[in-house]
Design a protein around this motif. Structure first.
Motif, PDB file in Angstrom:
ATOM      1  N   GLU A 238       0.837  -1.208   0.000  1.00  0.00           N
ATOM      2  CA  GLU A 238       0.000   0.000   0.000  1.00  0.00           C
ATOM      3  C   GLU A 238       0.874   1.260   0.000  1.00  0.00           C
ATOM      4  OE1 GLU A 238      -4.062  -1.623   2.117  1.00  0.00           O
ATOM      5  OE2 GLU A 238      -2.315  -1.199   3.376  1.00  0.00           O
ATOM      6  N   ARG A 239       1.929   1.245   0.778  1.00  0.00           N
ATOM      7  CA  ARG A 239       2.808   2.417   0.809  1.00  0.00           C
ATOM      8  C   ARG A 239       3.510   2.577  -0.542  1.00  0.00           C
ATOM      9  NH1 ARG A 239       7.685   2.527   4.982  1.00  0.00           N
ATOM     10  NH2 ARG A 239       8.611   1.377   3.257  1.00  0.00           N
ATOM     11  N   ARG A 240       3.897   1.457  -1.119  1.00  0.00           N
ATOM     12  CA  ARG A 240       4.538   1.515  -2.442  1.00  0.00           C
ATOM     13  C   ARG A 240       3.553   2.063  -3.486  1.00  0.00           C
ATOM     14  NH1 ARG A 240       6.028  -4.146  -4.709  1.00  0.00           N
ATOM     15  NH2 ARG A 240       3.767  -4.111  -4.810  1.00  0.00           N
ATOM     16  N   ALA A 241       2.287   1.641  -3.384  1.00  0.00           N
ATOM     17  CA  ALA A 241       1.269   2.136  -4.327  1.00  0.00           C
ATOM     18  C   ALA A 241       1.122   3.650  -4.193  1.00  0.00           C
ATOM     19  CB  ALA A 241      -0.065   1.446  -4.064  1.00  0.00           C
ATOM     20  N   LEU A 242       1.136   4.146  -2.963  1.00  0.00           N
ATOM     21  CA  LEU A 242       1.009   5.591  -2.742  1.00  0.00           C
ATOM     22  C   LEU A 242       2.148   6.333  -3.448  1.00  0.00           C
ATOM     23  CD1 LEU A 242      -0.491   7.768  -0.534  1.00  0.00           C
ATOM     24  CD2 LEU A 242       1.904   7.833   0.140  1.00  0.00           C
ATOM     25  N   ARG A 243       3.334   5.799  -3.310  1.00  0.00           N
ATOM     26  CA  ARG A 243       4.492   6.468  -3.938  1.00  0.00           C
ATOM     27  C   ARG A 243       4.402   6.414  -5.464  1.00  0.00           C
ATOM     28  NH1 ARG A 243       9.356   4.290   0.057  1.00  0.00           N
ATOM     29  NH2 ARG A 243       8.789   5.581   1.868  1.00  0.00           N
ATOM     30  N   THR A 244       3.940   5.288  -5.979  1.00  0.00           N
ATOM     31  CA  THR A 244       3.781   5.152  -7.439  1.00  0.00           C
ATOM     32  C   THR A 244       2.756   6.151  -7.975  1.00  0.00           C
ATOM     33  OG1 THR A 244       4.275   2.798  -7.275  1.00  0.00           O
ATOM     34  CG2 THR A 244       3.151   3.513  -9.283  1.00  0.00           C
ATOM     35  N   MET A 245       1.637   6.260  -7.265  1.00  0.00           N
ATOM     36  CA  MET A 245       0.570   7.166  -7.690  1.00  0.00           C
ATOM     37  C   MET A 245       1.049   8.621  -7.618  1.00  0.00           C
ATOM     38  SD  MET A 245      -2.287   4.994  -5.580  1.00  0.00           S
ATOM     39  CE  MET A 245      -3.686   6.069  -5.529  1.00  0.00           C
ATOM     40  N   ALA A 246       1.747   8.959  -6.537  1.00  0.00           N
ATOM     41  CA  ALA A 246       2.239  10.337  -6.378  1.00  0.00           C
ATOM     42  C   ALA A 246       3.214  10.682  -7.504  1.00  0.00           C
ATOM     43  CB  ALA A 246       2.901  10.495  -5.015  1.00  0.00           C
ATOM     44  N   ALA A 247       4.078   9.720  -7.844  1.00  0.00           N
ATOM     45  CA  ALA A 247       5.072   9.977  -8.890  1.00  0.00           C
ATOM     46  C   ALA A 247       4.389  10.203 -10.233  1.00  0.00           C
ATOM     47  CB  ALA A 247       6.048   8.805  -8.986  1.00  0.00           C
ATOM     48  N   ARG A 248       3.266   9.510 -10.460  1.00  0.00           N
ATOM     49  CA  ARG A 248       2.527   9.676 -11.725  1.00  0.00           C
ATOM     50  C   ARG A 248       2.014  11.104 -11.858  1.00  0.00           C
ATOM     51  NH1 ARG A 248      -0.422   5.634 -14.052  1.00  0.00           N
ATOM     52  NH2 ARG A 248       1.004   4.338 -12.877  1.00  0.00           N
ATOM     53  N   LEU A 249       1.669  11.704 -10.704  1.00  0.00           N
ATOM     54  CA  LEU A 249       1.200  13.092 -10.726  1.00  0.00           C
ATOM     55  C   LEU A 249       2.369  14.074 -10.614  1.00  0.00           C
ATOM     56  CD1 LEU A 249      -1.958  12.750  -8.441  1.00  0.00           C
ATOM     57  CD2 LEU A 249      -1.850  12.691 -10.942  1.00  0.00           C
ATOM     58  N   GLY A 250       3.591  13.535 -10.587  1.00  0.00           N
ATOM     59  CA  GLY A 250       4.770  14.396 -10.543  1.00  0.00           C
ATOM     60  C   GLY A 250       5.040  14.970  -9.162  1.00  0.00           C
ATOM     61  N   LEU A 251       4.442  14.348  -8.121  1.00  0.00           N
ATOM     62  CA  LEU A 251       4.652  14.861  -6.761  1.00  0.00           C
ATOM     63  C   LEU A 251       5.946  14.298  -6.207  1.00  0.00           C
ATOM     64  CD1 LEU A 251       1.003  14.199  -5.509  1.00  0.00           C
ATOM     65  CD2 LEU A 251       1.960  16.404  -6.259  1.00  0.00           C
ATOM     66  N   SER A 252       6.749  15.158  -5.608  1.00  0.00           N
ATOM     67  CA  SER A 252       8.039  14.696  -5.083  1.00  0.00           C
ATOM     68  C   SER A 252       7.867  14.038  -3.720  1.00  0.00           C
ATOM     69  CB  SER A 252       9.003  15.873  -4.951  1.00  0.00           C
ATOM     70  OG  SER A 252       8.574  16.743  -3.911  1.00  0.00           O
ATOM     71  N   LEU A 253       6.810  14.399  -2.969  1.00  0.00           N
ATOM     72  CA  LEU A 253       6.568  13.958  -1.586  1.00  0.00           C
ATOM     73  C   LEU A 253       7.720  14.325  -0.666  1.00  0.00           C
ATOM     74  CD1 LEU A 253       4.823  10.465  -1.935  1.00  0.00           C
ATOM     75  CD2 LEU A 253       3.796  12.729  -1.730  1.00  0.00           C
ATOM     76  N   GLU A 254       8.497  15.295  -1.050  1.00  0.00           N
ATOM     77  CA  GLU A 254       9.565  15.763  -0.163  1.00  0.00           C
ATOM     78  C   GLU A 254       8.933  16.473   1.034  1.00  0.00           C
ATOM     79  OE1 GLU A 254      11.962  18.324  -2.502  1.00  0.00           O
ATOM     80  OE2 GLU A 254      12.829  16.663  -3.631  1.00  0.00           O
ATOM     81  N   PRO A 255       9.529  16.245   2.216  1.00  0.00           N
ATOM     82  CA  PRO A 255       8.983  16.950   3.389  1.00  0.00           C
ATOM     83  C   PRO A 255       9.224  18.458   3.266  1.00  0.00           C
ATOM     84  CG  PRO A 255      10.924  15.646   3.981  1.00  0.00           C
ATOM     85  CD  PRO A 255      10.664  15.400   2.541  1.00  0.00           C
ATOM     86  N   ASP A 256       8.739  19.188   4.249  1.00  0.00           N
ATOM     87  CA  ASP A 256       8.916  20.651   4.247  1.00  0.00           C
ATOM     88  C   ASP A 256      10.371  21.019   4.084  1.00  0.00           C
ATOM     89  OD1 ASP A 256       6.395  21.830   4.525  1.00  0.00           O
ATOM     90  OD2 ASP A 256       6.286  21.043   6.570  1.00  0.00           O
ATOM     91  N   ARG A 257      10.579  22.042   3.317  1.00  0.00           N
ATOM     92  CA  ARG A 257      11.933  22.554   3.202  1.00  0.00           C
ATOM     93  C   ARG A 257      12.163  23.545   4.331  1.00  0.00           C
ATOM     94  NH1 ARG A 257      10.893  24.525  -2.664  1.00  0.00           N
ATOM     95  NH2 ARG A 257       8.999  25.047  -1.518  1.00  0.00           N
ATOM     96  N   ALA A 258      13.403  23.628   4.765  1.00  0.00           N
ATOM     97  CA  ALA A 258      13.723  24.538   5.879  1.00  0.00           C
ATOM     98  C   ALA A 258      13.449  25.983   5.431  1.00  0.00           C
ATOM     99  CB  ALA A 258      15.157  24.383   6.287  1.00  0.00           C
TER     100      ALA A 258
END
Ligand SMILES: [Zn+2]
Length: 398
Positions: free
Chosen positions: A378-398
């Motif tokens: 499930e976590r892998r699926a979330l990352r795959t789906m996010a990548a398809r939308l071009g989302l980096s899922l990077e945490p907040d930048r300082a």
């Protein structure tokens, strides 16, 4: 599964399933100012399309032109008192930086209009030879009566005349033309601006001619998908269809015309000329690129989007939840299964690139992961789906 996209010309879905390479031409920017949210929306939609096609195993040949000689750049350069080449080069670099900051997959080619002047002249020569064009002094016009002009936009004639009259480089009042809707293929140069020698005297190519020629040169006589902002349907794409099909004799010029709805501000179209443009460079210090992506993809691409920074803040919160969900501890579970949310996500994108439905599936899955007890798959699926939308899922930048 079938990938279907809505075609503006036939007003019907086109099935783009198969395994051959897909050719994609998207009308690019005229580089005389920085990238605003309306541009970002258009190019993000095609970015997701390219990612989705790639995930389906398709090779994509993606061409996006740079309109590097145009009456609007020349006017701006004159106002600023600088050479148009310097203005154009500066804003071309800024545009390419902006789309990289937004994490867009670059096109395979970004041909400049000025890279194909001989080919544009060849198209004009052939249109003259086949009576699809006529000369008036050093100007050459396309004869719209020689084709089914209006078949793409399906606008009534008085509406076409009204829109044409509002164009920056309108020739609507030029009484030398056979029909007020006839548009310029080659413009005789009467000012001190750039000019190229031609059989019709020194001049510059018309904007519509630039795109038809670059598409023909880089992608051949028939393109699978031709895209751009919805404001380009008339006159730009109407003129492109007319002259491309007239010069090649091949119909259709594009198998699918894909148009992205405009971005408005309080109901008015966002545009540099309207003075209501919000630039990507102003937003990114305050907003994560993922938040801007989610926001701009949260409405179906064919709908207009009324820009509101409060909505962007909301998508900032969603973005933080997604980033947190991508990092939760998980159980091993069954590593091979595809969660139902991912199936819904794939089906949504296959159905005319329904990104709002895809985002809903993504957020439902994120909610489940954040509740705890989710699996590795499930976590892998979330990352795959996010990548398809071009989302980096990077945490907040300082
Ligand atoms: Zn174009």
């Amino acid at each position: 599964m079938q990938l279907r996209l809505h075609d503006t010309l036939t007003r019907a879905p086109v099935d783009l399933s198969g395994d051959r390479e897909v050719s994609l031409y998207v009308c690019g920017v005229t580089p005389y100012d920085t990238t605003h949210v309306g541009h970002a929306r258009t190019y993000l939609v095609f970015d997701v399309l390219v990612r989705h096609l790639a995930a389906r195993g398709r090779r994509v040949r993606y061409v996006q032109n740079i309109t590097d000689v145009d009456e609007s750049i020349l006017a701006r350069a004159r106002r600023l008192g600088e050479p148009y080449t310097a203005l154009r080069d500066r804003y071309t670099s800024i545009y390419l930086e902006d789309i990289a900051t937004l994490g867009m997959v670059p096109a395979d080619r970004f041909p400049r209009a000025t890279s194909a002047i001989p080919e544009m002249q060849e198209v004009v020569r052939r249109l003259l030879a086949s009576d699809h064009a006529y000369r008036r002094g050093g100007d050459v016009f396309f004869r719209t009566a020689s084709v089914d002009y209006g078949k793409l936009s399906r606008l009534p004639r008085d509406e076409m005349l009204r829109i044409e009259a509002a164009q920056d480089d309108s020739t609507i009042g030029d009484e030398r033309k056979e029909d007020p809707l006839d548009f310029m293929l080659w413009r005789a140069v009467r000012d001190d601006g750039p000019a190229w020698d031609s059989p019709w005297g020194p001049g510059r190519p018309g904007w519509h001619l630039e795109c038809s020629t670059l598409a023909l040169k880089h992608l051949g006589v028939t393109i699978d998908i031709h895209g751009g902002g919805a404001d380009l349907v008339f006159p730009h794409h109407e003129a492109e269809v007319a002259q491309s099909e007239a010069v090649t004799g091949r119909v259709p010029f594009a198998r699918c015309w894909m148009h992205v709805g405009i971005v408005t501000v309080n109901g008015d179209k966002m545009a540099k000329s309207a003075g209501n443009a919000v630039f990507v460079r102003e937003l990114l210090p305050r907003h994560h690129p993922d938040a801007l992506r989610l926001y701009l993809l949260s409405r179906h691409y064919r709908q207009p989007l009324d820009y509101d920074e409060a909505d962007l803040h909301h998508w900032g919160d969603v973005r933080r939840r997604l980033a947190a969900a991508a990092r939760v501890a998980v159980d091993a579970g069954d590593a091979t299964s595809m969660p139902p949310e991912q199936q819904a996500f794939e089906a949504a994108l296959d159905h005319d690139l329904d990104s709002p439905a895809a985002i809903r599936a993504l957020t439902v899955l994120a909610g489940r992961l954040l509740e705890g007890g989710a699996t590795y798959a499930e976590r892998r699926a979330l990352r795959t789906m996010a990548a398809r939308l071009g989302l980096s899922l990077e945490p907040d930048r300082a």
